[in-house]
Design a protein around this motif. Structure first.
Motif, PDB file in Angstrom:
ATOM      1  N   THR A  86       7.447  -4.923   1.260  1.00 58.23           N
ATOM      2  CA  THR A  86       7.811  -3.565   1.662  1.00 58.23           C
ATOM      3  C   THR A  86       7.305  -2.553   0.644  1.00 58.23           C
ATOM      4  O   THR A  86       7.983  -2.211  -0.318  1.00 58.23           O
ATOM      5  CB  THR A  86       9.339  -3.434   1.784  1.00 58.23           C
ATOM      6  OG1 THR A  86       9.917  -4.151   0.692  1.00 58.23           O
ATOM      7  CG2 THR A  86       9.833  -3.992   3.093  1.00 58.23           C
ATOM      8  N   TYR A  87       6.075  -2.113   0.902  1.00 52.41           N
ATOM      9  CA  TYR A  87       5.494  -1.083   0.040  1.00 52.41           C
ATOM     10  C   TYR A  87       6.179   0.254   0.307  1.00 52.41           C
ATOM     11  O   TYR A  87       6.668   0.480   1.411  1.00 52.41           O
ATOM     12  CB  TYR A  87       4.015  -0.849   0.362  1.00 52.41           C
ATOM     13  CG  TYR A  87       3.191  -2.078   0.603  1.00 52.41           C
ATOM     14  CD1 TYR A  87       2.869  -2.920  -0.450  1.00 52.41           C
ATOM     15  CD2 TYR A  87       2.702  -2.366   1.877  1.00 52.41           C
ATOM     16  CE1 TYR A  87       2.086  -4.037  -0.229  1.00 52.41           C
ATOM     17  CE2 TYR A  87       1.911  -3.483   2.091  1.00 52.41           C
ATOM     18  CZ  TYR A  87       1.610  -4.316   1.040  1.00 52.41           C
ATOM     19  OH  TYR A  87       0.837  -5.405   1.255  1.00 52.41           O
ATOM     20  N   PRO A  88       6.140   1.171  -0.681  1.00 53.92           N
ATOM     21  CA  PRO A  88       6.571   2.541  -0.384  1.00 53.92           C
ATOM     22  C   PRO A  88       5.642   3.127   0.687  1.00 53.92           C
ATOM     23  O   PRO A  88       4.467   2.771   0.756  1.00 53.92           O
ATOM     24  CB  PRO A  88       6.376   3.278  -1.714  1.00 53.92           C
ATOM     25  CG  PRO A  88       6.077   2.240  -2.747  1.00 53.92           C
ATOM     26  CD  PRO A  88       5.719   0.976  -2.062  1.00 53.92           C
ATOM     27  N   ASN A  89       6.174   4.023   1.519  1.00 59.30           N
ATOM     28  CA  ASN A  89       5.410   4.590   2.643  1.00 59.30           C
ATOM     29  C   ASN A  89       4.082   5.214   2.234  1.00 59.30           C
ATOM     30  O   ASN A  89       3.090   5.103   2.930  1.00 59.30           O
ATOM     31  CB  ASN A  89       6.232   5.694   3.331  1.00 59.30           C
ATOM     32  CG  ASN A  89       7.401   5.079   4.067  1.00 59.30           C
ATOM     33  OD1 ASN A  89       7.305   3.922   4.503  1.00 59.30           O
ATOM     34  ND2 ASN A  89       8.492   5.821   4.184  1.00 59.30           N
ATOM     35  N   ASP A  90       4.133   5.911   1.100  1.00 62.87           N
ATOM     36  CA  ASP A  90       2.953   6.697   0.722  1.00 62.87           C
ATOM     37  C   ASP A  90       2.079   5.976  -0.306  1.00 62.87           C
ATOM     38  O   ASP A  90       1.317   6.599  -1.032  1.00 62.87           O
ATOM     39  CB  ASP A  90       3.403   8.057   0.181  1.00 62.87           C
ATOM     40  CG  ASP A  90       4.363   7.896  -1.006  1.00 62.87           C
ATOM     41  OD1 ASP A  90       4.844   6.757  -1.248  1.00 62.87           O
ATOM     42  OD2 ASP A  90       4.626   8.900  -1.697  1.00 62.87           O
ATOM     43  N   ILE A  91       2.173   4.633  -0.355  1.00 71.36           N
ATOM     44  CA  ILE A  91       1.443   3.882  -1.381  1.00 71.36           C
ATOM     45  C   ILE A  91      -0.071   4.143  -1.324  1.00 71.36           C
ATOM     46  O   ILE A  91      -0.739   4.190  -2.355  1.00 71.36           O
ATOM     47  CB  ILE A  91       1.749   2.362  -1.295  1.00 71.36           C
ATOM     48  CG1 ILE A  91       1.176   1.592  -2.485  1.00 71.36           C
ATOM     49  CG2 ILE A  91       1.234   1.732  -0.012  1.00 71.36           C
ATOM     50  CD1 ILE A  91       1.944   1.743  -3.758  1.00 71.36           C
ATOM     51  N   ASN A  92      -0.603   4.338  -0.121  1.00 67.67           N
ATOM     52  CA  ASN A  92      -2.059   4.475   0.005  1.00 67.67           C
ATOM     53  C   ASN A  92      -2.633   5.760  -0.585  1.00 67.67           C
ATOM     54  O   ASN A  92      -3.844   5.881  -0.720  1.00 67.67           O
ATOM     55  CB  ASN A  92      -2.491   4.284   1.457  1.00 67.67           C
ATOM     56  CG  ASN A  92      -2.509   2.790   1.807  1.00 67.67           C
ATOM     57  OD1 ASN A  92      -2.829   1.951   0.952  1.00 67.67           O
ATOM     58  ND2 ASN A  92      -2.130   2.461   3.029  1.00 67.67           N
TER      59      ASN A  92
END
Ligand code: GTP
Ligand code: MG
Length: 340
Positions: free
Chosen positions: A2-8
């Motif tokens: 579960t990456y943070p939403n804005d990881i990209n």
């Protein structure tokens, strides 16, 4: 995962950082130039000797402006390595190379020098052929998926900034970090890297009675990782998350050779059947199993052996710090690399 939403949002800055650390082509040219100079000097005294580049200048994980590692391969007939190193030091010194120093009592005895023409420093060892072969293995892995090279550069840059890339202080070598990255990408689902030593043998070398065999036609594996679409930012996040919270330090052995994680319990068992693994027994006995990283060819060699009960805490705290920053910090590309 579960990456943070804005990881990209971190992809672009990580890639910029990667690009800025890659050595420019003219540096590679200078390295070759120096190798040719050294080859000429050495062959006057030892005509059959051959020089090979190994380590980060040849495994494709070298930063700009790093030192180069050279291996001199020659037959030693009852001659002492130290004598040869001292002889070489003499030759280099009388041919205008600077800072020449023979370290004959080091774990890996070497002669050090600096070339004033190219400004490159180098370490020359004798007959460390296994290092030349594991250098090729690492370089071959790097050609399968660009994300390995990107991840290693970021991890090495982090480790150097945080001072956890110092074996003489009980933290890990660059070589160990590369193996951790390869292992990590072998474990992703779908996998990003294969296990080359588990495939058909297309490359074989017998070095000091160690059999080195693996699939080296990596140009045939260019699409191997394409079913996994993870970005570099996601992988950096997951790498630190894994080493902070998921790895079982007491029981797991990282094994690029098998593409899996082995258990120390299983190794204790294997030890009883083979003499090769005797170094591991001693460690099991001493309960010094703090982090275990198996060398891909020299399986009794544990790259984690330098880690002690103090430095393991430093290392694990740094992994946790990095994982927290990747998850919560507003500017990880700066905070992650803040000097220790
Ligand atoms: P940097 O110099 O930090 O950029 O990385 P490097 O890959 O050149 O690492 P280093 O100079 O520490 O090691 C040189 C090479 O020695 C490695 O790439 C391996 O091929 C080989 N090697 C084999 N066993 C070991 C080991 O136990 N420790 C280290 N450090 N290197 C090993
Ligand atoms: Mg090096």
């Amino acid at each position: 995962t579960t990456y943070p939403n804005d990881i990209n949002r971190l992809n672009a800055p990580f890639l910029t950082m990667f690009e800025s650390l890659i050595p420019p082509n003219e540096e590679k040219v200078k390295q070759k130039q120096l190798l040719t100079v050294l080859e000429k000097l050495v062959s006057k005294e030892y005509p059959e000797a051959r020089l090979f580049l190994y380590g980060s200048c040849a495994n494709s994980f070298g930063f700009s402006k790093s030192d180069i590692d050279v291996c001199l391969a020659m037959e030693l007939q009852n001659v002492d390595k130290s004598d040869i190193l001292l002889k070489l030091a003499d030759i280099f010194e009388s041919n205008n190379l600077q800072n020449v120093q023979a370290l004959t009592r080091a774990r890996v005895p070497i002669v050090k020098l600096m070339d004033p023409v190219t400004g490159i420093s180098c370490d020359i060892c004798i007959n460390n052929v296994l290092a030349v072969v594991n250098t090729k293995l690492l370089r071959d892995y790097a050609q399968i998926d660009v994300r390995l090279r990107q991840l290693v550069f970021i991890v090495k840059h982090w480790a150097k900034s945080r001072q956890v890339n110092e074996t003489y202080h009980g933290t890990l070598s660059s070589y160990a970090y590369v193996l951790m990255c390869i292992h990590f990408l072998q474990q992703r689902r779908p996998a990003i890297l294969p296990c080359l030593q588990g495939m058909e043998t297309t490359y074989f070398a017998n070095v000091d009675n160690v059999e080195c065999a693996y699939f080296d036609q990596v140009e045939k594996l260019h699409n191997y990782g394409s079913r996994n679409g993870e970005s570099i930012a996601q992988l950096v996040w997951a790498f630190f998350h894994y080493w902070a919270y998921c790895h079982d330090y007491a029981n797991d052995v990282i094994s690029v050779r098998t593409g899996r994680t082995l258990s120390t319990t299983m190794i204790k068992y294997l030890v009883r059947c083979s003499k090769r693994a005797k170094d591991w027994t001693r460690r099991v006995g001493n309960d010094r199993h703090l982090i275990c990283i198996e060398d891909p060819f020299e399986v009794s060699h544990d790259l984690g052996r330098v880690v002690d009960k103090f430095s393991i805490r430093v290392l694990r705290e740094e992994f946790e710090r990095a994982a927290q920053i990747m998850h919560y910090d507003s500017n990880p590309c700066v905070t992650l690399f803040e000097p220790y």
